[in-house]
Design a protein around this motif. Structure first.
Motif, PDB file in Angstrom:
ATOM      1  N   SER A 183       0.477  -1.109  -0.420  1.00 48.91           N
ATOM      2  CA  SER A 183      -0.054  -0.330   0.264  1.00 48.91           C
ATOM      3  C   SER A 183       0.739   1.557  -0.368  1.00 48.91           C
ATOM      4  O   SER A 183       0.765   2.434  -0.201  1.00 48.91           O
ATOM      5  CB  SER A 183      -0.798  -0.150   1.175  1.00 48.91           C
ATOM      6  OG  SER A 183      -0.141   0.020   2.159  1.00 48.91           O
ATOM      7  N   ASN A 184       2.092   1.205   0.035  1.00 50.70           N
ATOM      8  CA  ASN A 184       3.108   2.520   0.492  1.00 50.70           C
ATOM      9  C   ASN A 184       4.449   2.128  -0.345  1.00 50.70           C
ATOM     10  O   ASN A 184       5.301   2.605   0.762  1.00 50.70           O
ATOM     11  CB  ASN A 184       2.933   2.524   1.675  1.00 50.70           C
ATOM     12  CG  ASN A 184       3.305   4.232   1.995  1.00 50.70           C
ATOM     13  OD1 ASN A 184       3.577   4.884   1.211  1.00 50.70           O
ATOM     14  ND2 ASN A 184       4.184   3.965   3.322  1.00 50.70           N
ATOM     15  N   SER A 185       3.986   1.363  -1.545  1.00 49.17           N
ATOM     16  CA  SER A 185       5.922   1.053  -1.674  1.00 49.17           C
ATOM     17  C   SER A 185       6.147   1.179  -3.236  1.00 49.17           C
ATOM     18  O   SER A 185       7.286   1.408  -3.673  1.00 49.17           O
ATOM     19  CB  SER A 185       6.219  -0.448  -1.799  1.00 49.17           C
ATOM     20  OG  SER A 185       5.302  -1.043  -2.301  1.00 49.17           O
ATOM     21  N   GLU A 186       4.984   2.347  -3.925  1.00 45.60           N
ATOM     22  CA  GLU A 186       5.134   2.088  -5.574  1.00 45.60           C
ATOM     23  C   GLU A 186       6.256   3.765  -5.552  1.00 45.60           C
ATOM     24  O   GLU A 186       7.253   3.243  -6.729  1.00 45.60           O
ATOM     25  CB  GLU A 186       4.247   3.005  -5.706  1.00 45.60           C
ATOM     26  CG  GLU A 186       3.181   4.130  -5.500  1.00 45.60           C
ATOM     27  CD  GLU A 186       2.043   4.448  -5.793  1.00 45.60           C
ATOM     28  OE1 GLU A 186       1.424   5.577  -5.602  1.00 45.60           O
ATOM     29  OE2 GLU A 186       1.422   3.701  -6.138  1.00 45.60           O
ATOM     30  N   SER A 187       6.752   4.096  -4.916  1.00 44.83           N
ATOM     31  CA  SER A 187       7.589   5.166  -4.609  1.00 44.83           C
ATOM     32  C   SER A 187       8.899   4.165  -4.981  1.00 44.83           C
ATOM     33  O   SER A 187      10.364   5.100  -5.944  1.00 44.83           O
ATOM     34  CB  SER A 187       7.452   6.219  -3.888  1.00 44.83           C
ATOM     35  OG  SER A 187       6.737   7.369  -4.591  1.00 44.83           O
ATOM     36  N   ASN A 188       9.123   3.616  -3.801  1.00 46.26           N
ATOM     37  CA  ASN A 188      10.561   2.990  -3.545  1.00 46.26           C
ATOM     38  C   ASN A 188      10.509   2.294  -5.064  1.00 46.26           C
ATOM     39  O   ASN A 188      11.732   1.199  -5.644  1.00 46.26           O
ATOM     40  CB  ASN A 188      10.241   1.738  -2.426  1.00 46.26           C
ATOM     41  CG  ASN A 188      11.122   2.868  -1.708  1.00 46.26           C
ATOM     42  OD1 ASN A 188      11.620   4.028  -1.550  1.00 46.26           O
ATOM     43  ND2 ASN A 188      10.320   2.598   0.090  1.00 46.26           N
ATOM     44  N   LEU A 189       9.111   1.252  -5.103  1.00 43.97           N
ATOM     45  CA  LEU A 189       9.143   0.911  -6.714  1.00 43.97           C
ATOM     46  C   LEU A 189       9.890   1.281  -7.961  1.00 43.97           C
ATOM     47  O   LEU A 189      11.123   1.285  -8.731  1.00 43.97           O
ATOM     48  CB  LEU A 189       8.069  -0.334  -7.132  1.00 43.97           C
ATOM     49  CG  LEU A 189       7.475  -1.116  -8.607  1.00 43.97           C
ATOM     50  CD1 LEU A 189       8.936  -2.338  -7.811  1.00 43.97           C
ATOM     51  CD2 LEU A 189       6.706  -1.936  -8.539  1.00 43.97           C
ATOM     52  N   LEU A 190       9.276   2.503  -7.646  1.00 47.15           N
ATOM     53  CA  LEU A 190      10.217   3.167  -9.256  1.00 47.15           C
ATOM     54  C   LEU A 190      11.457   3.493  -8.889  1.00 47.15           C
ATOM     55  O   LEU A 190      12.377   3.217 -10.153  1.00 47.15           O
ATOM     56  CB  LEU A 190       9.500   4.215  -9.402  1.00 47.15           C
ATOM     57  CG  LEU A 190       9.365   5.380 -10.125  1.00 47.15           C
ATOM     58  CD1 LEU A 190       9.449   5.023 -11.948  1.00 47.15           C
ATOM     59  CD2 LEU A 190       8.719   6.801  -9.958  1.00 47.15           C
TER      60      LEU A 190
ATOM     61  N   SER B 129      14.948  12.660  -4.681  1.00 44.31           N
ATOM     62  CA  SER B 129      14.115  12.911  -4.302  1.00 44.31           C
ATOM     63  C   SER B 129      13.078  13.613  -5.674  1.00 44.31           C
ATOM     64  O   SER B 129      11.789  13.428  -6.171  1.00 44.31           O
ATOM     65  CB  SER B 129      13.600  14.013  -3.056  1.00 44.31           C
ATOM     66  OG  SER B 129      14.591  15.432  -3.915  1.00 44.31           O
ATOM     67  N   THR B 130      14.018  13.865  -6.505  1.00 46.33           N
ATOM     68  CA  THR B 130      13.524  13.821  -8.141  1.00 46.33           C
ATOM     69  C   THR B 130      12.931  12.618  -8.319  1.00 46.33           C
ATOM     70  O   THR B 130      11.891  12.850  -9.556  1.00 46.33           O
ATOM     71  CB  THR B 130      14.560  13.504  -9.323  1.00 46.33           C
ATOM     72  OG1 THR B 130      15.375  13.228  -9.509  1.00 46.33           O
ATOM     73  CG2 THR B 130      14.952  15.540  -8.546  1.00 46.33           C
ATOM     74  N   VAL B 131      12.918  11.622  -8.652  1.00 46.84           N
ATOM     75  CA  VAL B 131      11.616  10.349  -8.634  1.00 46.84           C
ATOM     76  C   VAL B 131      11.148   9.671  -7.606  1.00 46.84           C
ATOM     77  O   VAL B 131       9.802   9.692  -7.541  1.00 46.84           O
ATOM     78  CB  VAL B 131      12.745   8.875  -9.075  1.00 46.84           C
ATOM     79  CG1 VAL B 131      12.509   7.895  -9.207  1.00 46.84           C
ATOM     80  CG2 VAL B 131      13.486   9.365 -10.167  1.00 46.84           C
ATOM     81  N   LEU B 132      11.360   9.843  -6.275  1.00 47.04           N
ATOM     82  CA  LEU B 132      11.033   9.773  -5.122  1.00 47.04           C
ATOM     83  C   LEU B 132       9.417  10.187  -4.908  1.00 47.04           C
ATOM     84  O   LEU B 132       8.600   9.973  -4.557  1.00 47.04           O
ATOM     85  CB  LEU B 132      11.533   9.842  -3.983  1.00 47.04           C
ATOM     86  CG  LEU B 132      12.647   8.247  -3.661  1.00 47.04           C
ATOM     87  CD1 LEU B 132      13.249   8.777  -2.640  1.00 47.04           C
ATOM     88  CD2 LEU B 132      11.618   6.561  -3.667  1.00 47.04           C
ATOM     89  N   ASP B 133       9.276  11.757  -5.524  1.00 47.51           N
ATOM     90  CA  ASP B 133       8.381  12.293  -5.005  1.00 47.51           C
ATOM     91  C   ASP B 133       7.290  12.171  -6.648  1.00 47.51           C
ATOM     92  O   ASP B 133       6.347  13.023  -6.311  1.00 47.51           O
ATOM     93  CB  ASP B 133       8.623  14.079  -4.821  1.00 47.51           C
ATOM     94  CG  ASP B 133       9.750  14.451  -4.069  1.00 47.51           C
ATOM     95  OD1 ASP B 133       9.655  13.740  -2.892  1.00 47.51           O
ATOM     96  OD2 ASP B 133      10.444  15.698  -3.946  1.00 47.51           O
ATOM     97  N   LEU B 134       7.668  12.068  -7.646  1.00 49.16           N
ATOM     98  CA  LEU B 134       7.168  11.262  -8.033  1.00 49.16           C
ATOM     99  C   LEU B 134       5.733  11.313  -8.325  1.00 49.16           C
ATOM    100  O   LEU B 134       4.122  11.462  -8.940  1.00 49.16           O
ATOM    101  CB  LEU B 134       7.538  10.694  -9.922  1.00 49.16           C
ATOM    102  CG  LEU B 134       8.551  11.693 -10.562  1.00 49.16           C
ATOM    103  CD1 LEU B 134       8.509  11.267 -11.638  1.00 49.16           C
ATOM    104  CD2 LEU B 134       7.948  13.133 -11.534  1.00 49.16           C
ATOM    105  N   LEU B 135       5.469  10.470  -7.423  1.00 48.78           N
ATOM    106  CA  LEU B 135       4.358   9.724  -7.460  1.00 48.78           C
ATOM    107  C   LEU B 135       3.987   9.658  -6.085  1.00 48.78           C
ATOM    108  O   LEU B 135       2.999   9.243  -4.797  1.00 48.78           O
ATOM    109  CB  LEU B 135       4.748   7.455  -7.160  1.00 48.78           C
ATOM    110  CG  LEU B 135       4.707   6.863  -8.115  1.00 48.78           C
ATOM    111  CD1 LEU B 135       5.388   6.048  -8.303  1.00 48.78           C
ATOM    112  CD2 LEU B 135       3.428   7.510  -9.380  1.00 48.78           C
TER     113      LEU B 135
END
Length: 457
Positions: A305-312, A449-455
């Motif tokens: 439920s809370n790991s889509e940013s880490n997957l990206l 953060s450039t990627v982690l903040d996208l989602l």
């Protein structure tokens, strides 16, 4: 939806260029077209929408991963020019296949209906069967194509069987309706069976243990550029699709399901790394490395439920380092009959730049700072510990240490052994792709953060 239409149109345009005898323009025009499609994807980022009775659903998740797929495809097509020219093959066919494969990948992360999900899988898979067997005069390539076809067909059959169970339980292929009805207290017993079957089929696609057996043979036998495609783009597409599928189905993962994920994750990391230590063929080594990384990626399912940013972030870091590594491998093994580690002996003396890029790519895969691979693992481990799965993190750390062994086997060959042959000229495109991809990897490590903040996380 506009992204998917534009990609398909670009694939058709590629074939028309062959008919009109504009072969030299195919690669540059395709790359420019992909950059235009990337801009179109950016425009769709903040405008969620559904199309064709919810067959296609555009969301932040689908837009961001589609953008990643487009970037990876652009790199692979840039590498295609010299590769297929050397093999004296019509480049238009292979570029078109890669474009249509990209369309399948975008459909897989943008589905709003299980029929579109399966259609995307088949478009991607059939393209890969062709690419694996594309070196038709090479027995190993023929074997790779046949093995991939059999393995992929079986996986598709399992997925389709799972979809049938889900339809039987819910009476619909529409994901929104399935999500709503899955909140019911009383679900038919074949709904979780369907979810399990679809998950097993996707495990084949990401080559997780114990569904990995033919994957190293396919990687070794396929043309090197096809192996690069499987190792980077395809693995990322499959993992992102599996994640979306489980979230879209509103799958409340039971303890038994979680335990199975834990076992498969640890087994993939361990088997992949131990087998990679024994390999002397670089493509086969990276195949087992990919199996290991699939195990790391599966850790995101433990906190779904809370790991889509880490997957990206993890998939971006892994894919970029993979592209950089394969750009160097294509250069080193261009005139060789194999991809053995011995071919890399003395590369540090013959071509310091390419040796440095390959070293950086391998260090990123191993999880060494300052590269994005280190931060990807750190964020993933932190989140998994917070979710209460310390045992998985301990296994992952141990396996990260093991992976250093086979990565450094290749690095030591480049710097500690004498060259086997004279220095050869490096094709500009190989150097350019290798530099750009590894620089992007380093920038991701410096500015995560450039990627982690996208989602939005």
């Amino acid at each position: 939806m506009n992204t998917l239409i534009a990609i398909t149109a670009l694939g058709v345009l590629t074939l028309l260029f062959e008919i009109l005898n504009f072969r030299k323009a195919i690669v540059p025009v395709t790359i420019i077209g992909l950059l235009a499609v990337l801009a179109l994807t950016y425009d769709e980022f903040n405008t969620p929408a559904s199309y064709y009775n919810n067959m296609i659903v555009v969301s932040k998740f689908s837009s961001v991963f589609s953008a990643l797929f487009i970037v990876l495809t652009a790199f692979l097509i840039a590498l295609a020019h010299d590769f297929y020219e050397y093999h004296q093959t019509k480049i238009s066919d292979f570029v078109a296949i890669k474009i249509f494969m990209l369309a399948g990948g975008v459909a897989m992360v943008s589905f709003g209906n299980l029929a579109m999900f399966f259609l995307g899988i088949e478009i991607l898979s059939i393209s890969l069967y062709i690419l694996a067997a594309s070196d038709r005069l090479n027995v190993k390539s023929n074997e790779a194509g046949m093995k991939y076809f059999l393995m992929g067909s079986f996986a598709s059959g399992v997925i389709l069987f799972g979809i049938c169970f889900i339809y039987g339980a819910m009476g619909s292929f529409d994901v929104a309706e399935i999500t709503e009805w899955s909140r019911s207290a009383e679900l038919p017993s074949w709904f979780p069976i369907g979810i399990a079957l679809v998950t097993i089929g996707m495990f084949f696609k990401i080559a997780a243990v114990p569904f990995h057996f033919w994957a190293p043979d396919v990687y070794e036998g396929s043309p090197t550029l096809s192996t690069a495609t499987m190792s980077t783009l395809v693995k990322v597409v499959a993992m992102a699709t599996l994640y979306k599928l489980l979230t879209a189905m509103n799958a409340d993962l039971s303890d038994a399901y979680i335990n199975i994920i834990i076992v498969i994750s640890i087994a993939s990391m361990t088997v992949g790394n131990i087998m990679a230590l024994r390999q002397n063929n670089v493509k086969r080594m990276l195949a087992y490395s990919g199996i290991s990384h699939a195990g790391f990626m599966l850790m995101t399912l433990l906190n779904i439920s809370n790991s889509e940013s880490n997957l990206l972030y993890y998939t971006s870091a892994y894919a970029l380092s993979g592209i950089a590594a394969f750009a160097v491998i294509l250069y080193v093994c261009k005139n060789k009959d194999n991809e053995d580690i011995a071919n890399f002996n003395g590369l540090g003396k013959n071509n310091p730049l390419m040796a440095a890029i390959l070293t950086a790519a391998l260090l990123s895969m191993a999880g060494i700072p300052i590269f994005a691979g280190f931060f990807a693992k750190m964020f993933l481990f932190t989140q998994t510990i917070e979710a209460g799965y310390l045992v998985v993190v301990i296994a992952a750390v141990v396996n990260s240490i093991i992976s250093v062994g086979y990565y450094f086997k290749l690095i030591l060959a480049m710097y500690n052994k004498e060259p086997n042959e004279e220095k050869t000229k490096t094709p500009f495109i190989y150097t350019a792709v290798a530099i750009v991809s590894i620089v992007l990897n380093i920038l991701l490590g410096l500015f995560p953060s450039t990627v982690l903040d996208l989602l939005g996380c």
